[in-house]
Design a protein around this motif. Structure first.
Motif, PDB file in Angstrom:
ATOM      1  N   GLY A 546     -13.217  36.219  20.331  1.00 32.60           N
ATOM      2  CA  GLY A 546     -12.197  35.232  20.008  1.00 32.60           C
ATOM      3  C   GLY A 546     -12.657  33.832  20.334  1.00 32.60           C
ATOM      4  N   LEU A 547     -12.015  32.861  19.688  1.00 36.52           N
ATOM      5  CA  LEU A 547     -12.351  31.472  19.914  1.00 36.52           C
ATOM      6  C   LEU A 547     -11.194  30.766  20.603  1.00 36.52           C
ATOM      7  N   ARG A 548     -11.554  29.689  21.334  1.00 37.19           N
ATOM      8  CA  ARG A 548     -10.551  28.944  22.079  1.00 37.19           C
ATOM      9  C   ARG A 548     -10.200  27.653  21.361  1.00 37.19           C
ATOM     10  N   ASN A 549      -9.403  26.834  22.069  1.00 39.83           N
ATOM     11  CA  ASN A 549      -9.019  25.500  21.603  1.00 39.83           C
ATOM     12  C   ASN A 549      -8.268  25.544  20.277  1.00 39.83           C
ATOM     13  N   VAL A 686      -5.676  19.277  16.198  1.00 40.51           N
ATOM     14  CA  VAL A 686      -4.427  18.522  16.080  1.00 40.51           C
ATOM     15  C   VAL A 686      -3.237  19.437  16.350  1.00 40.51           C
ATOM     16  N   ARG A 687      -3.310  20.679  15.818  1.00 42.03           N
ATOM     17  CA  ARG A 687      -2.223  21.630  16.032  1.00 42.03           C
ATOM     18  C   ARG A 687      -2.105  21.993  17.508  1.00 42.03           C
ATOM     19  N   LEU A 688      -3.259  22.157  18.168  1.00 45.89           N
ATOM     20  CA  LEU A 688      -3.258  22.492  19.594  1.00 45.89           C
ATOM     21  C   LEU A 688      -2.636  21.370  20.422  1.00 45.89           C
ATOM     22  N   PHE A 689      -3.053  20.122  20.155  1.00 45.38           N
ATOM     23  CA  PHE A 689      -2.519  19.003  20.923  1.00 45.38           C
ATOM     24  C   PHE A 689      -1.040  18.793  20.630  1.00 45.38           C
TER      25      PHE A 689
END
Length: 722
Positions: A546-549, A686-689
């Motif tokens: 899996g990937l983060r951020n 952008v979605r994460l922030f």
């Protein structure tokens, strides 16, 4: 003893139109010993990190305004202070961008300097001799300012000193050929005035410097005839019956420097400690005419301790902070580190015998480069032992050579003999300050290697670079020589240890690395730590993780499901999915990592990046894309301990390449999927922030909540977030 070490360039300067002064108005130390503020004579103030030789911030006043006072840093408020157009005080913080939008206050009288010394409050010295604390002045900017000086009296130099709990402003003036010294105490407000003795030349001193020790002020001043005097003033000042009088200031002659019958026009002297003085612009006693030197003299024994030739025009300016001398010359501001130690008469005269014992260690470690590069066994073979026993008397004598003899050896001897001579030199402990000889040794080696194509000593050059006493400004042709010889290990060391590599040279290395054939790259020997990092990174190429951020393995496909792509693009998409293989070989990846970790300035790097071909840009972006994916894997070790670029450095280079080649990439079909993937990365960030912003208020509320003091071994607490 004293020594001048290898210097380096902090920044370029533009001499003033009359060519008599440099464009630098002042240099002040900022928050620590590694940061300085450079104020030019026109409109700009720049903050530099000295160890990196890179600007951290720059502020400019608008056209029509002029800086008339060097900027200083207020350690109490973390603010910068300067003066424009003689009467306008400007104050700003590091995060301010536009200087004209920051605080400013206009005062009724012209200002000479704003001083702010560590541990003291900012003080303002007016051109007519009045002194005010900055805070007191800003509370009523239009308050009347008295005139302390006579009508024809002009300030020539000033400084600020903290003496225990007392803050002093010291300044010198000139009037009709006479020179005066003023010592202004702030709390209480007391002013003492002294008259300096006149020199036979009837000219005023060229420079002043002051220091405080043992409850005394030591004033050092240099006259055009080469005489350096020192006057000592008590902090307590003269007696009560003499307080209002102008007293004659006694002086002692410290040095009588030879000026070859001429009067000095641009020279300066600084007191480094109680026994050493740095002088610039005075002829070297053993050098020919027409050359300018920076020298350190021992004033106790009247001996020259160290000297360094300074190229270009000398402007008579010299600053000293944290064992570093700052000197503008020609079109350059140079930083020259120095060291001073207690001296005996024998050591000052160069006749002190250095004792050597079995426990002494060499000044510079001499690693076995064959072991590092080829992992050879340390156990010597019988043939090697036999060769050692049969070594000639000439080779044995190499271990006892001086620096000058080794320099002569480099000019004519074969590679093997040069290598033995340098290794023998660095294994000696009876030579002091051997590190300052690294620059001349490397420059001589490079000069001969460029002139004689048959001569090249990679092991010796790598050993000199590894001492960390070299930089690009000292030996500017070394990196180019390594590229010509395809010595990529030496290139790697230079990129690691040189803090001042120009952006043009960085791009030249990038072109050479990325255009290197894979078959050639596989044969390159590189630093083991950097290889270990890439081996660790590529060992999980086929692991689906899996990937983060905020980014996941399917986000790219989902975000661009409405985009119709040709078959070739579908194959490219598969190649750019998480778990992809590295687009370049192991050795080439290691060299590209060194490029990513090299210091640079965006504005200087962008023009050179535009010279890269679209093919090389696309390949480099693919590699950066690969690194970004690997860095965001859950399985990626964050504290692997290897030398490697950070994810911030990776993304900074992605932005630089896109800025330099965006139009070409948009028109290149092969880059379409790669650009879409980068777009999806940004979209996911952008979605994460955005999601993090939703919980920001709740997190801040948690920080301010009062914890219950009485909590048992087990408890359940309900927290409501609104």
């Amino acid at each position: 003893m004293a020594a001048l070490y290898e210097g380096y360039t902090l920044c370029g300067i533009v001499p003033s139109q009359n060519l008599t002064n440099s464009s630098i108005q002042g240099i002040e130390e900022e928050r620590d010993s590694d940061h300085v503020i450079v104020t030019d004579a026109f409109r700009s103030v720049t903050l530099y990190k000295v160890s990196d030789q890179k600007p951290l911030g720059s502020w400019t006043v608008k056209q029509g305004n002029c800086l008339t006072c060097p900027a200083v840093y207020n350690t109490h408020t973390k603010e910068y202070v300067t003066v424009t157009d003689n009467k306008v005080i400007r104050i700003w913080k590091e995060d301010d961008v536009v200087l004209d939008k920051t605080f400013k206050a206009t005062v009724p009288s012209d200002i000479w300097r704003v001083h702010c010394v560590a541990g003291g409050d900012p003080v303002v010295l007016f051109q007519r001799g009045a002194v005010r604390l900055l805070d007191s002045l800003l509370s009523a900017p239009q308050q009347p300012v008295e005139e302390v000086l006579a009508p024809d009296e002009t300030i020539r130099w000033s400084t600020n000193i903290v003496a225990g709990t007392q803050q002093l402003v010291i300044f010198t003036t000139e009037m009709k050929g006479d020179n005066f010294l003023y010592v202004q105490k702030l709390k209480p407000n007391i002013l003492h005035k002294y008259r300096l003795e006149q020199e036979n030349s009837s000219r005023s001193p060229l420079s002043f410097s002051a220091s405080y020790r043992d409850k005394l002020i030591h004033l050092l001043y240099l006259y055009p005839n080469g005489h350096v005097y020192q006057s000592v003033i008590s902090v307590l000042g003269p007696g009560a019956d003499e307080g209002s009088q102008t007293l004659s200031l006694p002086r002692n002659l410290l040095l009588a420097l030879s000026v070859d019958g001429d009067q000095l026009n641009a020279a300066s002297a600084l007191l480094l400690d109680e026994a050493h003085v740095a002088v610039v612009g005075v002829p070297h006693p053993s050098a020919g005419t027409g050359k300018d030197f920076l020298c350190i003299w021992n004033i106790n024994f009247q001996t020259l301790q160290a000297g360094k030739e300074i190229a270009g025009k000398i402007f008579g300016q010299l600053w000293c902070y944290s064992n570093k001398l700052f000197i503008p010359h020609g079109k350059t501001l140079s930083v020259i580190p120095y060291g001073c130690t207690n001296s005996s008469l024998a050591s000052a005269l160069g006749k002190l015998k250095q004792s050597r014992n079995e426990d002494s260690k060499p000044l510079v470690s001499v690693p076995s480069w064959n072991n590092i590069l080829h992992e050879e066994k340390t156990q010597p073979s019988r043939a090697i032992e036999t060769r050692k026993l049969r070594s000639t008397r000439k080779s044995q004598s190499c271990t006892g050579l001086t620096v000058e003899q080794v320099l002569e050896l480099i000019k004519t001897a074969p590679v093997e003999e040069v290598q033995k001579g340098v290794e023998g030199l660095f294994s000696r402990t009876d030579i002091q300050d051997l590190n300052q000889s690294v620059g001349p040794l490397a420059s001589t080696l490079v000069s001969r290697s460029l002139a004689d194509t048959a001569f090249y000593s990679p092991i010796t050059l790598a050993q000199l670079v590894h001492t960390q006493s070299l930089c690009h400004s000292v030996c500017p042709d070394l990196v180019q020589l390594a590229l010509e010889k395809k010595d990529y290990f030496l290139c790697q060391l230079c990129l690691q240890f040189f803090p001042d590599i120009p952006e043009a040279v960085t791009c030249t290395c990038l072109k050479a690395f990325i255009s290197m054939p894979d078959s050639e790259a596989e044969k390159v020997n590189l630093e083991p730590d950097s290889l270990s990092f890439m081996e660790t990174l590529t060992s999980r190429e086929h692991c689906q993780v899996g990937l983060r951020n905020g980014f996941n393995s399917t986000s790219s496909l989902e975000d661009h499901s409405d985009v119709t792509m040709p078959k070739a693009d579908e194959e490219n998409k598969k190649s750019t999915a998480p778990g992809q293989s590295c687009p370049v070989g192991l050795q080439k990846a290691v060299l590209l990592n060194e490029i990513l970790q090299t210091a640079y300035t965006d504005d200087l790097l962008l023009p050179h990046l535009k010279d890269l071909s679209s093919q090389h840009v696309f390949l480099f972006l693919q590699y950066l894309h690969f690194l970004y994916l690997k860095y965001n894997e859950d399985a990626f070790p964050q504290s692997h301990g290897y030398r490697s670029p950070s994810v911030t450095q990776v993304m900074d280079w992605v932005c630089l390449l896109l800025d330099a080649h965006f139009t070409v990439l948009v028109m290149t079909p092969e880059a379409k999927v790669l650009l879409l993937n980068f777009h999806s990365f940004i979209k996911s960030q952008v979605r994460l922030f955005s999601e993090l912003g939703k919980v920001e208020g709740g997190l801040q509320a948690l920080q301010h909540m009062k914890r219950k003091q009485d909590i048992g071994q087990y408890s359940i607490e309900l927290i409501e977030l609104f």
